[in-house]
Motif scaffolding. Structure first.
Motif, short mmCIF file in Angstrom:
data_model
loop_
_atom_site.label_atom_id
_atom_site.label_comp_id
_atom_site.label_asym_id
_atom_site.label_seq_id
_atom_site.Cartn_x
_atom_site.Cartn_y
_atom_site.Cartn_z
N GLY A 528 0.78 -1.22 0.00
CA GLY A 528 0.00 0.00 0.00
C GLY A 528 0.81 1.27 0.00
N LEU A 529 2.13 1.17 0.09
CA LEU A 529 2.94 2.39 0.17
C LEU A 529 3.02 3.15 -1.16
CD1 LEU A 529 5.96 1.56 2.51
CD2 LEU A 529 3.96 2.97 2.97
N PRO A 530 3.34 2.52 -2.29
CA PRO A 530 3.44 3.28 -3.54
C PRO A 530 2.13 3.99 -3.88
CG PRO A 530 4.38 1.08 -3.79
CD PRO A 530 3.65 1.09 -2.49
N GLY A 531 2.28 5.15 -4.54
CA GLY A 531 1.12 5.93 -4.94
C GLY A 531 0.90 7.11 -4.01
N GLY A 532 1.09 8.30 -4.53
CA GLY A 532 0.84 9.50 -3.75
C GLY A 532 1.93 9.89 -2.79
N VAL A 533 3.11 9.28 -2.90
CA VAL A 533 4.21 9.58 -1.97
C VAL A 533 4.82 10.94 -2.31
CG1 VAL A 533 6.52 8.90 -1.20
CG2 VAL A 533 4.73 7.17 -1.51
N VAL A 534 4.94 11.79 -1.29
CA VAL A 534 5.52 13.13 -1.44
C VAL A 534 6.92 13.12 -0.82
CG1 VAL A 534 5.28 15.59 -0.94
CG2 VAL A 534 3.23 14.16 -1.27
N PHE A 535 7.92 13.41 -1.64
CA PHE A 535 9.30 13.43 -1.15
C PHE A 535 9.54 14.71 -0.36
CE2 PHE A 535 13.92 13.73 -1.44
CZ PHE A 535 14.30 12.42 -1.18
N LEU A 536 10.10 14.58 0.89
CA LEU A 536 10.26 15.74 1.77
C LEU A 536 11.68 16.30 1.79
CD1 LEU A 536 8.16 14.48 4.81
CD2 LEU A 536 7.45 16.05 2.99
N GLY A 537 12.67 15.46 1.65
CA GLY A 537 14.04 15.97 1.68
C GLY A 537 15.02 14.91 2.14
N ILE A 538 16.26 15.36 2.30
CA ILE A 538 17.36 14.47 2.66
C ILE A 538 18.13 15.08 3.83
CG2 ILE A 538 19.59 13.52 1.90
CD1 ILE A 538 18.42 13.34 -0.91
N ALA A 539 18.46 14.26 4.80
CA ALA A 539 19.36 14.66 5.89
C ALA A 539 20.74 14.11 5.57
CB ALA A 539 18.86 14.13 7.23
N ALA A 540 21.74 15.00 5.50
CA ALA A 540 23.12 14.60 5.23
C ALA A 540 23.90 14.63 6.54
CB ALA A 540 23.75 15.55 4.20
N MET A 541 24.49 13.52 6.88
CA MET A 541 25.12 13.41 8.19
C MET A 541 26.53 12.84 8.09
SD MET A 541 22.98 10.15 9.68
CE MET A 541 21.42 10.95 9.30
N MET A 542 27.26 13.02 9.15
CA MET A 542 28.62 12.48 9.21
C MET A 542 29.03 12.37 10.68
SD MET A 542 30.97 15.82 8.28
CE MET A 542 32.36 14.75 8.01
N ASP A 543 30.09 11.60 10.88
CA ASP A 543 30.75 11.57 12.18
C ASP A 543 31.77 12.72 12.15
OD1 ASP A 543 31.94 10.98 14.57
OD2 ASP A 543 32.92 9.14 13.89
N PRO A 544 31.48 13.86 12.77
CA PRO A 544 32.29 15.07 12.54
C PRO A 544 33.66 14.99 13.20
CG PRO A 544 30.68 15.47 14.26
CD PRO A 544 30.39 14.09 13.72
N PRO A 545 34.64 15.71 12.63
CA PRO A 545 35.96 15.75 13.26
C PRO A 545 35.92 16.52 14.58
CG PRO A 545 35.87 17.29 11.43
CD PRO A 545 34.59 16.50 11.39
N ARG A 546 36.77 16.12 15.50
CA ARG A 546 36.88 16.86 16.75
C ARG A 546 37.51 18.23 16.46
NH1 ARG A 546 36.79 13.87 21.47
NH2 ARG A 546 36.40 11.65 21.20
#
Length: 908
Positions: A528-546
């Motif tokens: 039931g998931l496909p159909g009418g799905v609205v893409f909201l965005g992307i979270a870009a993440m990393m393990d940041p340097p100290r």
């Protein structure tokens, strides 16, 4: 080398991941019902228990005896034997006392053997859930054998290396082996190419932990044949490294030994032939020479200075486990650092949010939910509540999420759940948005088979399906995308181009989408998931340097120390982190797959010419350290996981993280950072260089006195006269006064510009030509002054004990004044900093008390053969010492003038 090693390990995980699960079961002669009891017993007898072998350590008495294995100690032991044979029992007792004290100091400093291996054995699971004869059983993990069928549940410590045959949303924490900060999603399909440990997603390794999901797997390796067993074997095979200082001291000791033996032999022949001295008197004189020439106080002096360095470093969060490490830090030329948890926070953090109308940059580090969002284009802060599309994105990543953010008992923010999901929860917390009225109705848990998670929530009087997961999967579902102006057609090319931009920065991405649901909906499913799905965005993440690691690397590079990153993470991520850290050669990464097929010679070139090594195994890290050492580098290796332990033990300086490091890593290391701060390494290097400088000053201070004492004995024998000092008086100078005064030099502060100079050449002798010249000059000056004084006193009819007391006082005073010369080797020694060195004046006061005791305490007079001195002779001794001081300072000026003139000539 690689092929031989794999052959020795037998049929290991290097082949199983490339085979189909059915083929693995067939090859192991196992099946879904597991092994029968008879077959399991037969395999147990063939393979042995599922535990790591223990290697017997040396007994305590042998460890203590080993500390007598030194050439300088041999000389003293020989002297003790000869004085005992001759009946000089006081001399024998004092000499043996000196030897035993030095051995006790070394024994006390020795770290307990093989604790690192015990630490690894403690990481193994104690129980295992298996299927035998078609029945589920809970058995002792040591009874596992290849072919056993093992079931896994959340929280289980995996008891052996497994080829997975069935998984349900299985995610495993493998950081101890691979160094990766994220959990690994597992699957069962065969992998048709050669990959490193971190990419063998159909295998589960002994000692790692199930983070989520369930699974069934067949044991492919147990005991020492597992990857953990392989690390255990590498640790056991690593031989202890001799530090540069110990090697230099061994060379110095051998040089002194050979010189003493040659001089003693020549003097023996000369004295017997020309002076016809009685053998007993001659042997006592030669013993005096041996005792005079041997700097027996030097081991104690070095131990004192190194111990003081240990205490100083402990105040700066660098805990030294092995005493010579203090000095070795100052000689480091290369630091090989693990990335995760060492140069980075080991806490996934969202750094950017990409939406249809543009991107947002996210401030803040680690799991602390503090930080603002700003518009990527303008840099201006934004209020998430005022951005409808951003608010919907935050709702999706917060509600469609199984992780929790909470503050621990120690006040630190912690994540319960997967690091990636936790990073999304931290982002949601930073925005300040709340969704208390949201009610969870149904959900589809994340599974690596379909790479997404979905929830059905009642929110704002309506039902909404939220979806989070891999961007490419959600791209296939999306029909539109949400912007601040509302929904618009989905632009896949735009999103893929933006993803590529973020990927080049080493960022990992999670996408979010949503779709409306009927008000009476009470469940969701995949269909039931496909159909009418609205893409909201992307979270870009990393393990940041100290942040502090960036500054520390700059300091190290300025000091001539090259920093290399050796990690199990992906090349793009490693290079991006290298760029952020300011590393000089971050553009080109060498992977473990490339290292796997390199010869030792090729690997040596790669180690020298590259600074980023990605997707590496524990064996690769060990080989890289050895390759750098083979090229003459003094190597420091940092890390926090079990995968780092063999390389840490092999390195000249193994550096473990104190907070997030495993016990195995700490026990294998020479130094532990109590604050997990890479910047503490730079401070430790500074302290190490200061300690080495002070050690060199101390040796330059101690050896001229030994030379002067030796010259007194040699000249007396050549002249056929009485030896000016007894062996006990010589031991007093070498142990009591030299050790006391050296304590003052140990407190000397670091000289200006210390961290701007290059590391010293590891093989270079601690005594260069100028140092030898200085030792010779001062030794001759002191010995000449003593002979002049002895001749003066003999001419006036003074007794033997009185003359010896005056000579002892003169030599000690000259040594005290020369200590001030040694504060600075090439410039004038008396400056304002000496008044800030409390140790200098404490040592002087202690020396004064000791000399008062040996001159005026009757018991000391009887033991050492001394007499009380009139005050005038203290003044004579001081004048001779001041004359030595002036000559040495004039010599410094002459040397500076000579070097300055040679430099100008070279420029011309």
């Amino acid at each position: 080398m690689q092929g031989h090693d794999k052959q020795q390990r037998g049929e290991t995980t290097a082949t199983w991941y490339r085979q189909d699960a059915g083929a693995v079961l067939e090859q192991l002669q196992s099946g879904e019902r597991g092994l029968n009891d008879a077959d399991a017993l037969a395999r147990y007898e063939r393979h042995g228990p599922n535990r790591l072998p223990e290697r017997a350590g040396r007994p305590v008495w042998l460890k203590f005896i080993a500390h007598f294995n030194d050439v300088l100690i041999y000389i003293l032991l020989a002297a003790a034997v000869l004085t005992g044979v001759m009946g000089h029992w006081v001399d024998t007792a004092v000499i043996l006392g000196v030897v035993v004290i030095n051995a006790l100091i070394g024994f006390y400093q020795e770290s307990s053997a093989e604790k690192s291996l015990q630490g690894i054995r403690g990481m193994l699971s104690s129980r295992a859930y298996v299927i035998r004869n078609g029945e589920k059983r809970d058995i002792d993990a040591e009874e596992l054998v290849p072919g056993d069928i093992v079931t896994l549940r959340p929280g289980d410590k995996i008891p052996a290396d497994l080829r997975l045959i069935e998984v349900h949303n299985l995610r495993v924490e493998e950081a101890i082996l691979t160094g990766e900060s994220t959990v690994v999603a597992k699957q069962v399909d065969a992998i048709d190419r050669e990959v490193m440990i971190g990419d063998r997603t159909n295998l589960a390794y002994s000692g790692t932990t199930v983070s989520a999901g369930t699974a069934t797997g067949v044991v492919i390796a147990s005991g020492e044949q597992t990857e953990l067993g392989h690390i255990n074997g590498m640790l056991a095979a690593v031989e202890p490294q001799q530090t540069p200082l110990l090697l230099q001291m061994q060379r110095l000791g051998k040089g002194i030994l050979y010189l003493i033996l040659v001089v003693m032999a020549l003097l023996f022949v000369f004295s017997v032939v020309l002076h016809d001295l009685p053998i007993g008197e001659l042997l006592l004189a030669l013993i005096s020479l041996a005792v005079a020439a041997v700097p027996e106080g030097l081991p104690a002096i070095i131990s004192i200075i190194l111990s003081m360095g240990v205490r100083s470093m402990a105040r700066k969060n660098a805990i030294i486990r092995k005493l010579p490490t203090v000095e070795t830090l100052g000689a480091m030329t290369v630091i090989c650092s693990d990335k995760t948890g060492t140069l980075t926070m080991n806490e996934m953090t969202v750094k950017a949010v990409l939406q249809s109308d543009g991107g947002y940059l996210v401030e803040g580090e680690s799991y602390d939910p503090v930080g603002t969002l700003s518009d990527e284009a303008t840099g201006q802060p934004v209020q998430p509540a005022s951005r409808s599309a951003l608010k919907q994105f935050i709702a999706a990543i917060h509600l469609c999420n199984d992780a929790q953010l909470r503050r621990g008992d120690d006040g630190r923010w912690q994540i319960v759940g997967a690091p990636t999901a936790g990073a999304l929860q931290v982002l949601a917390a930073k925005t300040g948005l709340r969704f208390e009225d949201a009610e969870l109705i149904d959900k589809i848990p994340f599974d690596s088979a379909y790479k997404y998670q979905a929830t059905l929530h009642r929110i704002d009087q309506g039902n909404t399906v939220f979806i989070t997961g891999a961007p490419d999967v959600l791209f296939a579902m999306a029909e539109s995308e949400l912007g601040e102006g509302g929904a618009q057609p989905f632009r896949r090319a735009f999103w893929e181009a933006e993803m590529a931009r973020y990927a080049r920065l080493g960022l990992r991405m999670v996408a979010a989408a949503c779709k409306p649901a009927a008000d009476d909906a009470h469940r969701i499913d995949h269909a039931g998931l496909p159909g009418g799905v609205v893409f909201l965005g992307i979270a870009a993440m990393m393990d940041p340097p100290r942040p502090e690691a960036i500054e520390a690397i700059a300091v190290c590079q300025q000091a001539g120390i090259r920093v290399k990153v050796i990690t199990g993470d992906h090349p793009e991520t490693a290079m991006a982190i290298g760029k952020m850290l300011g590393m000089r050669d971050w553009q080109d990464a060498i992977t473990g797959a490339q290292l796997e097929h390199m010869s030792d010679a090729e690997l040596g070139k790669a180690a020298a010419n590259h600074d980023i090594f990605a997707r590496t195994s524990p064996e690769h890290k060990l080989r890289l350290v050895r390759a750098l050492q083979a090229s003459g580098e003094v190597v420091g290796m940092t890390g926090d996981g079990v995968n780092d332990a063999p390389a840490l033990k092999q390195a000249d300086v193994g550096i473990a993280m104190g907070i997030k490091g495993t016990e195995v890593t700490k026990e294998a290391a020479d130094m532990v950072l109590a604050d997990d701060n890479f910047a503490s390494i730079a401070r430790a290097v500074t302290e190490g260089r200061r300690v080495y400088d002070n050690l060199k000053k101390t040796i330059l201070f101690a050896l001229p006195t030994n030379l002067a004492q030796g010259l007194l004995v040699v000249i007396a024998l050549l002249a056929g006269t009485t030896i000016p000092l007894t062996p006990l008086q010589i031991l007093w100078m070498n142990m009591a006064t030299s050790t006391t005064l050296a304590f003052g030099l140990a407190f000397e502060p670091a000289e200006a510009g210390m961290m701007q100079r290059k590391p010293r050449v590891p093989g270079k002798s601690i005594l260069d030509l100028h140092a030898l010249w200085r030792i010779g000059l001062v030794g001759v000056l002191i010995a000449g002054s003593a002979f002049w004084l002895e001749a003066y006193l003999l001419g006036r009819g003074y007794g033997e004990d009185f003359i010896r007391t005056v000579l002892l006082q003169t030599l000690v005073t000259a040594q005290w004044v020369y200590m001030f010369n040694c504060r600075i080797q090439d410039r004038f020694s008396l400056n304002a900093t000496m008044f800030r060195n409390a140790g200098l004046w404490l040592a002087s006061a202690t020396l004064l008390l000791l000399q008062l005791a040996i001159c005026y305490v009757p018991a000391m007079n009887r033991i050492f053969g001394t007499e009380p001195l009139p005050l005038a002779y203290w003044g004579i001794a001081l004048m001779i010492g001041l004359a030595v001081f002036v000559v040495v300072e004039l010599e410094k000026c002459a040397v500076r003038w000579f070097l300055r003139g040679r430099g100008k000539a070279a420029e011309a």
